[in-house]
Design an enzyme around this catalytic site. Structure first.
Site, PDB file in Angstrom:
ATOM      1  CB  SER A  90      -0.912   0.003   1.232  1.00 55.40           C
ATOM      2  OG  SER A  90      -1.538   1.258   1.396  1.00 55.40           O
TER       3      SER A  90
ATOM      4  CD  GLU B 244      -2.697   5.596   3.788  1.00 54.34           C
ATOM      5  OE1 GLU B 244      -2.110   6.016   4.800  1.00 54.34           O
ATOM      6  OE2 GLU B 244      -3.490   6.283   3.133  1.00 54.34           O
TER       7      GLU B 244
ATOM      8  CE1 TYR C 275      -4.329  -1.761   4.784  1.00 50.13           C
ATOM      9  CE2 TYR C 275      -3.574   0.451   4.226  1.00 50.13           C
ATOM     10  CZ  TYR C 275      -3.959  -0.821   3.840  1.00 50.13           C
ATOM     11  OH  TYR C 275      -3.969  -1.155   2.509  1.00 50.13           O
TER      12      TYR C 275
END
Length: 307
Positions: free
Chosen positions: A71, A73, A95
């Site tokens: 990801s 992120e 996450y």
């Protein structure tokens, strides 16, 4: 369809032995960033699940190509520079941290055991199938319901957050291409263009024809900070408000990706523009609204289903 649990390593091993797959695409995760702060332990199991699959692949008697969904992120969004495969990770959420672990374990198993394992570092990818709690779908769904008179306002967090948004169809093609190569490598999947949540809303408003003329915006912004509101240009009604509940404990302000490696090595490039993606999402949500309206006219109470 087969059922298993990523935390149950024996069930994964049995499943892979039964199916004998040529390719595995691991897209499983608790992928909502805000929820990961409320459920950090559950979210962290994303990494353990990845490790269980890698162990099952390593111990399989069949050569299996493995794709891990990493990801954007993971980068943390420290600045506006374009991020590629060599950029450093600085996770800002449970996450993101779980994804970093899964990413690193995939790389370790590739280098240690010679497995065909790759990481696809996906920047934000959307479609009409996106969950309704994610900001893009919350916007298209909410504004479509407001347009039909089923709602009056939606509440959002940081309107100035910038993201690199692409269409899931384009990104899935890239995932497949990564597993068709002779040599396993990691790739960034991104459009290379970044817009704010505010701009995303403005495009949606134009798709709903809330502008009074072609040269006018569909949304008029007033106020600052927590008191900022967005008004429809066509009727001056407030349809956007800010709610502090939707601010993250640690905010990721900008994320933009550099997919030059994938474009050069795999001949990939995104085909669907942001405007086309938003129009597709709006049209799908308008269709849902029409069905909801029919149910309401027949006396069904559907409000709680969409809160």
């Amino acid at each position: 369809l087969y059922y298993s649990d990523l935390i149950d390593s024996s069930s994964l091993t049995n499943l892979i032995s039964l199916i004998q797959p040529d390719e595995i695409y691991n897209l499983a995760a608790q992928s909502h960033v805000a929820v990961s702060f409320k459920n950090p332990v559950y979210t962290s199991q994303t990494g353990l699940g990845t490790l269980n699959i890698l162990e099952a692949v390593k111990n399989s008697n069949k050569e299996i190509k493995y794709y891990q969904a990493s990801s954007s992120e993971m980068y943390g969004g420290a600045n506006e520079e374009k991020l590629d495969e060599l950029s450093l990770f600085d996770p800002k959420s449970p996450y993101a941290a779980s994804k970093v672990f899964a990413h690193n374990m995939t790389k370790i198993y590739r280098e240690s055991y010679g497995l065909f394992c790759v990481n696809g570092i996906l920047f934000n990818h959307e479609s009409p199938l996106r969950g309704e709690t994610f900001v893009t779908r919350k916007i298209t769904r909410g504004l479509s319901r407001i347009n039909a008179g089923l709602d009056t306002c939606i509440y959002l967090g940081n309107l100035n957050a910038k993201r690199d948004w692409g269409h899931a169809k384009d990104y899935v093609k890239m995932q497949w291409l990564m597993l068709q190569q002779e040599k396993p490598e990691d790739f960034v999947i991104a459009t290379g263009e970044m817009v704010t949540v505010r701009k995303f809303i403005e495009i949606c408003a134009l798709k709903l024809n809330w502008n009074k003329s072609p040269n006018q915006p569909g949304i008029i912004w007033e106020g600052e900070g927590i008191h900022e509101v967005g008004r429809r240009s066509d009727n001056n009604e407030i349809v956007i408000r800010i709610d502090s509940r939707y601010f993250r404990p640690t905010e990721v302000n900008e994320l933009i990706g550099d997919s030059s490696k994938g474009r050069l090595r795999l001949g990939w490039e995104p085909k669907i523009t942001l405007e086309e993606m938003i129009e597709e999402m709006i049209e799908e949500d308008k269709n849902k609204v029409r069905k909801e309206t029919l149910l309401l006219e027949k006396g069904f109470n559907i409000k709680n289903s969409f809160e």
